[in-house]
Write a protein that holds these residues in place. Structure first.
Motif, PDB file in Angstrom:
ATOM      1  N   MET A 141       0.849  -1.210   0.000  1.00 33.41           N
ATOM      2  CA  MET A 141       0.000   0.000   0.000  1.00 33.41           C
ATOM      3  C   MET A 141       0.881   1.255   0.000  1.00 33.41           C
ATOM      4  O   MET A 141       0.685   2.186  -0.787  1.00 33.41           O
ATOM      5  N   SER A 142       1.855   1.249   0.899  1.00 34.77           N
ATOM      6  CA  SER A 142       2.737   2.416   0.997  1.00 34.77           C
ATOM      7  C   SER A 142       3.527   2.602  -0.300  1.00 34.77           C
ATOM      8  O   SER A 142       3.639   3.709  -0.826  1.00 34.77           O
ATOM      9  N   LEU A 143       4.045   1.498  -0.809  1.00 32.18           N
ATOM     10  CA  LEU A 143       4.891   1.618  -2.009  1.00 32.18           C
ATOM     11  C   LEU A 143       4.083   2.068  -3.231  1.00 32.18           C
ATOM     12  O   LEU A 143       4.531   2.911  -4.013  1.00 32.18           O
ATOM     13  N   LEU A 144       2.888   1.506  -3.383  1.00 31.29           N
ATOM     14  CA  LEU A 144       2.054   1.906  -4.525  1.00 31.29           C
ATOM     15  C   LEU A 144       1.646   3.369  -4.406  1.00 31.29           C
ATOM     16  O   LEU A 144       1.574   4.092  -5.410  1.00 31.29           O
ATOM     17  N   ALA A 145       1.398   3.816  -3.165  1.00 30.22           N
ATOM     18  CA  ALA A 145       1.016   5.224  -2.976  1.00 30.22           C
ATOM     19  C   ALA A 145       2.199   6.143  -3.302  1.00 30.22           C
ATOM     20  O   ALA A 145       2.027   7.189  -3.933  1.00 30.22           O
ATOM     21  N   VAL A 146       3.404   5.747  -2.883  1.00 31.11           N
ATOM     22  CA  VAL A 146       4.578   6.581  -3.188  1.00 31.11           C
ATOM     23  C   VAL A 146       4.847   6.564  -4.698  1.00 31.11           C
ATOM     24  O   VAL A 146       5.184   7.593  -5.291  1.00 31.11           O
ATOM     25  N   ALA A 147       4.660   5.391  -5.330  1.00 32.85           N
ATOM     26  CA  ALA A 147       4.832   5.312  -6.787  1.00 32.85           C
ATOM     27  C   ALA A 147       3.824   6.235  -7.471  1.00 32.85           C
ATOM     28  O   ALA A 147       4.142   6.918  -8.446  1.00 32.85           O
ATOM     29  N   TRP A 148       2.608   6.271  -6.945  1.00 28.35           N
ATOM     30  CA  TRP A 148       1.577   7.171  -7.505  1.00 28.35           C
ATOM     31  C   TRP A 148       2.034   8.623  -7.371  1.00 28.35           C
ATOM     32  O   TRP A 148       1.918   9.417  -8.320  1.00 28.35           O
ATOM     33  N   LEU A 149       2.568   8.963  -6.172  1.00 27.68           N
ATOM     34  CA  LEU A 149       3.061  10.338  -5.951  1.00 27.68           C
ATOM     35  C   LEU A 149       4.122  10.708  -6.979  1.00 27.68           C
ATOM     36  O   LEU A 149       4.170  11.831  -7.467  1.00 27.68           O
ATOM     37  N   LEU A 150       4.994   9.738  -7.279  1.00 28.75           N
ATOM     38  CA  LEU A 150       6.098  10.011  -8.196  1.00 28.75           C
ATOM     39  C   LEU A 150       5.684   9.857  -9.661  1.00 28.75           C
ATOM     40  O   LEU A 150       6.493  10.099 -10.555  1.00 28.75           O
ATOM     41  N   GLY A 151       4.447   9.400  -9.899  1.00 26.23           N
ATOM     42  CA  GLY A 151       3.995   9.197 -11.275  1.00 26.23           C
ATOM     43  C   GLY A 151       4.689   8.003 -11.921  1.00 26.23           C
ATOM     44  O   GLY A 151       4.848   7.966 -13.153  1.00 26.23           O
ATOM     45  N   LEU A 152       5.090   7.006 -11.114  1.00 30.51           N
ATOM     46  CA  LEU A 152       5.727   5.805 -11.670  1.00 30.51           C
ATOM     47  C   LEU A 152       4.659   4.777 -12.030  1.00 30.51           C
ATOM     48  O   LEU A 152       3.667   4.636 -11.301  1.00 30.51           O
ATOM     49  N   PRO A 153       4.842   4.033 -13.128  1.00 26.84           N
ATOM     50  CA  PRO A 153       3.854   3.012 -13.465  1.00 26.84           C
ATOM     51  C   PRO A 153       3.858   1.865 -12.457  1.00 26.84           C
ATOM     52  O   PRO A 153       4.903   1.552 -11.877  1.00 26.84           O
ATOM     53  N   GLU A 154       2.672   1.256 -12.254  1.00 23.96           N
ATOM     54  CA  GLU A 154       2.558   0.184 -11.253  1.00 23.96           C
ATOM     55  C   GLU A 154       3.468  -1.004 -11.562  1.00 23.96           C
ATOM     56  O   GLU A 154       3.886  -1.712 -10.653  1.00 23.96           O
ATOM     57  N   GLU A 155       3.779  -1.210 -12.881  1.00 21.16           N
ATOM     58  CA  GLU A 155       4.652  -2.353 -13.226  1.00 21.16           C
ATOM     59  C   GLU A 155       6.018  -2.216 -12.563  1.00 21.16           C
ATOM     60  O   GLU A 155       6.719  -3.196 -12.356  1.00 21.16           O
ATOM     61  N   ASP A 156       6.421  -0.995 -12.250  1.00 24.01           N
ATOM     62  CA  ASP A 156       7.749  -0.799 -11.655  1.00 24.01           C
ATOM     63  C   ASP A 156       7.778  -1.175 -10.177  1.00 24.01           C
ATOM     64  O   ASP A 156       8.842  -1.265  -9.575  1.00 24.01           O
ATOM     65  N   PRO A 158       6.922  -3.884  -8.095  1.00 27.95           N
ATOM     66  CA  PRO A 158       7.538  -5.057  -7.454  1.00 27.95           C
ATOM     67  C   PRO A 158       9.056  -4.934  -7.345  1.00 27.95           C
ATOM     68  O   PRO A 158       9.640  -5.202  -6.294  1.00 27.95           O
ATOM     69  N   GLU A 159       9.682  -4.464  -8.424  1.00 26.45           N
ATOM     70  CA  GLU A 159      11.139  -4.311  -8.395  1.00 26.45           C
ATOM     71  C   GLU A 159      11.546  -3.237  -7.374  1.00 26.45           C
ATOM     72  O   GLU A 159      12.468  -3.410  -6.588  1.00 26.45           O
ATOM     73  N   LEU A 160      10.770  -2.152  -7.407  1.00 25.95           N
ATOM     74  CA  LEU A 160      11.038  -1.054  -6.484  1.00 25.95           C
ATOM     75  C   LEU A 160      10.907  -1.508  -5.032  1.00 25.95           C
ATOM     76  O   LEU A 160      11.668  -1.084  -4.159  1.00 25.95           O
ATOM     77  N   ALA A 161       9.939  -2.394  -4.779  1.00 27.31           N
ATOM     78  CA  ALA A 161       9.689  -2.865  -3.412  1.00 27.31           C
ATOM     79  C   ALA A 161      10.932  -3.541  -2.865  1.00 27.31           C
ATOM     80  O   ALA A 161      11.391  -3.239  -1.760  1.00 27.31           O
ATOM     81  N   GLU A 162      11.501  -4.431  -3.658  1.00 26.12           N
ATOM     82  CA  GLU A 162      12.696  -5.137  -3.197  1.00 26.12           C
ATOM     83  C   GLU A 162      13.831  -4.158  -2.971  1.00 26.12           C
ATOM     84  O   GLU A 162      14.572  -4.236  -2.004  1.00 26.12           O
ATOM     85  N   GLU A 163      13.966  -3.222  -3.908  1.00 26.41           N
ATOM     86  CA  GLU A 163      15.114  -2.330  -3.826  1.00 26.41           C
ATOM     87  C   GLU A 163      14.968  -1.310  -2.700  1.00 26.41           C
ATOM     88  O   GLU A 163      15.941  -1.009  -2.008  1.00 26.41           O
ATOM     89  N   HIS A 185      18.566   4.867  -8.010  1.00 26.92           N
ATOM     90  CA  HIS A 185      19.070   6.157  -8.491  1.00 26.92           C
ATOM     91  C   HIS A 185      18.930   6.228 -10.020  1.00 26.92           C
ATOM     92  O   HIS A 185      18.452   7.223 -10.578  1.00 26.92           O
ATOM     93  N   ALA A 186      19.307   5.113 -10.695  1.00 25.92           N
ATOM     94  CA  ALA A 186      19.209   5.083 -12.160  1.00 25.92           C
ATOM     95  C   ALA A 186      17.744   5.237 -12.591  1.00 25.92           C
ATOM     96  O   ALA A 186      17.439   5.929 -13.569  1.00 25.92           O
ATOM     97  N   ARG A 187      16.833   4.609 -11.825  1.00 25.26           N
ATOM     98  CA  ARG A 187      15.398   4.730 -12.178  1.00 25.26           C
ATOM     99  C   ARG A 187      14.929   6.179 -12.020  1.00 25.26           C
ATOM    100  O   ARG A 187      14.151   6.695 -12.827  1.00 25.26           O
ATOM    101  N   MET A 188      15.398   6.856 -10.970  1.00 25.13           N
ATOM    102  CA  MET A 188      15.008   8.261 -10.758  1.00 25.13           C
ATOM    103  C   MET A 188      15.612   9.150 -11.854  1.00 25.13           C
ATOM    104  O   MET A 188      14.984  10.098 -12.310  1.00 25.13           O
ATOM    105  N   GLN A 189      16.835   8.829 -12.289  1.00 24.19           N
ATOM    106  CA  GLN A 189      17.432   9.607 -13.384  1.00 24.19           C
ATOM    107  C   GLN A 189      16.592   9.452 -14.649  1.00 24.19           C
ATOM    108  O   GLN A 189      16.360  10.405 -15.382  1.00 24.19           O
ATOM    109  N   ARG A 190      16.119   8.208 -14.883  1.00 24.01           N
ATOM    110  CA  ARG A 190      15.286   7.977 -16.073  1.00 24.01           C
ATOM    111  C   ARG A 190      13.970   8.755 -15.959  1.00 24.01           C
ATOM    112  O   ARG A 190      13.508   9.374 -16.910  1.00 24.01           O
ATOM    113  N   LEU A 191      13.386   8.712 -14.763  1.00 28.70           N
ATOM    114  CA  LEU A 191      12.117   9.424 -14.526  1.00 28.70           C
ATOM    115  C   LEU A 191      12.293  10.929 -14.797  1.00 28.70           C
ATOM    116  O   LEU A 191      11.456  11.557 -15.465  1.00 28.70           O
TER     117      LEU A 191
END
Ligand code: HEM
Length: 388
Positions: A141-156, A158-163, A185-191
């Motif tokens: 729940m927390s991770l999906l909400a933070v991903a929503w805040l950052l405008g990251l797609p939900e597919e990202d 599971p990987e983000l959760a582990e990292e 960091h690389a994912r944020m640079q891409r974003l």
């Protein structure tokens, strides 16, 4: 006093330490690295609130020669040019931009998105009749909400959760933690690259458009700091609030306000128990202790909340809790308010969907994750009538 190896109940240990040794205690961190643990409410407020005496840039530390490359707490002291270690005008520039980018989030829209996320997660286990609300609900729940805040797609996610967990794992292998940081960091640079190319109505785009004029690298580092700072504390806050409600027999029995459980969890079992830290800018005295220039001070937020000076009659607290920190490096407004939107949606959705949800084990058997730094239930096994 060795702070490492401290397990189940840091709150109790901190309370005893404060009673025996006063509000500022010399401690040894992993590898016998010395630090001051600040446990008193007044003293934590002073250290966090006086940036001219207790500053955030870890390069001031006078014990670097005692710290090995693979020190388990390196994620907390590995300097990067991000908002987290910035000071003075530079910190105001970075933190101001981040705060305003977060402030552009429309709260009703976020509340709806969080409800959707909560419903989606409950859909995933509603037919099973049982679930673990930590790994199956609070954490995603927390991770999906933070991903929503950052405008990251939900597919990202599971990987983000582990990292995100590997990057904060203070007891795990430092190499995998560094790798996780590098990948995030690389994912944020891409974003940032994506939003520079095409702006959207989201936090990264507002950060890039802010008059503070952040470079791409500054924006990527501060979005990474946001992700790492937001995810685990929000997940623990949700889980601890659910524990309060479920252990009290509510949902299934007499309902109590969600707000009460959220507040109780912040006061009693605050998610960030200890913050590493602040570094003394010059020699000074704190709580009768002589502090030397470059000494590390750990902020004992959980202990400060439990200080009788914060709660004079032991019952009705008349002071603000310190769960979101204090002073210029505290959790930046409006982040606490946004975290509450997430936590409130998570706690409210559960009894709406699963009317008879209850603990599957006696409340006394619930365990906390062993850590002196963060606090949250290790698991919250529940059962309920399966949804058809
Ligand atoms: C939407 C959720 C959240 C976001 C976006 C967020 C963001 C941040 C950021 C960017 C920082 C670094 C500030 C700086 O160094 O200037 C921070 C620090 C912090 N946050 Fe949060 N946070 C969130 C949720 C939470 C929650 C739920 C808690 C605890 C209940 C929390 C407690 C803290 C604490 C204790 C600090 C450090 C204070 C210090 O160094 O003195 N945060 N947060």
């Amino acid at each position: 006093m060795k702070l490492y190896g401290l397990a189940a109940d840091p709150v109790e240990v901190y309370r005893t330490l404060r009673e025996r040794h006063g509000p500022v205690v010399p401690v040894l961190l992993d590898g016998d690295v010395p630090a001051w643990l600040v446990l008193g409410y007044r003293e934590v407020c002073r250290v966090a609130g006086d940036a001219r005496t207790f500053a955030r840039d870890c390069r001031r530390w006078n014990a670097w020669d005692r710290v090995p490359e693979d020190w388990p707490l390196m994620p907390h002291v590995g300097w990067t040019p991000s908002v987290v270690f910035a000071e003075g005008a530079e910190h105001r520039r970075r933190s101001g931009a981040l705060g305003e980018a977060l402030d552009g989030v429309r709260r009703p829209e976020m509340a709806l998105a969080c409800r959707r996320i909560a419903d989606g997660l409950i859909d995933g286990f509603a037919a099973d009749g049982r679930a673990d609300l930590v790994d199956g609900y609070a954490r995603p729940m927390s991770l999906l909400a933070v991903a929503w805040l950052l405008g990251l797609p939900e597919e990202d996610v599971p990987e983000l959760a582990e990292e995100a967990d590997a990057a904060r794992n203070v007891t795990g292998a430092v190499d995998s933690c560094k790798d996780a940081h590098r990948r995030m960091h690389a994912r944020m640079q891409r974003l940032v690259g994506e939003r520079r190319y095409r702006a959207r109505d989201d936090v990264p785009s507002r950060l890039l458009a802010h008059p503070a004029g952040l470079t791409d690298e500054e924006a990527a580092l501060d979005l990474l700091a946001l992700l790492v700072s937001a995810h685990r504390p929000t997940a623990d806050w949700i889980a601890s609030a659910l524990r309060v409600v479920l252990a009290g027999g509510a949902f299934a029995g007499e309902p109590r306000g969600d707000g009460d459980a959220l507040r109780e969890a912040l006061w009693e079992d605050t998610p960030v128990q200890g913050v590493i830290g602040r570094w003394a800018v010059h020699d000074c005295v704190l709580g009768d202790r002589r502090i030397h220039r470059g000494d590390l001070l750990v902020l004992g937020l959980g202990a400060a909340n439990a200080d009788p000076h914060a709660q004079p009659d032991g019952a009705a607290p008349n002071r603000a809790h310190l769960s979101f920190g204090h002073g210029e490096h505290g959790c930046p407004p409006p982040a606490p308010e946004l975290a509450e939107v997430v936590a409130r949606a998570a706690v409210a959705a559960l009894p709406d969907r699963l009317a008879d949800v209850r603990l599957a084990v006696p409340a006394a058997d619930l365990e906390w994750r062993p850590s002196p730094w963060t606090r949250g239930p290790a698991a919250l096994p529940v059962e309920f009538t399966p949804e058809c």
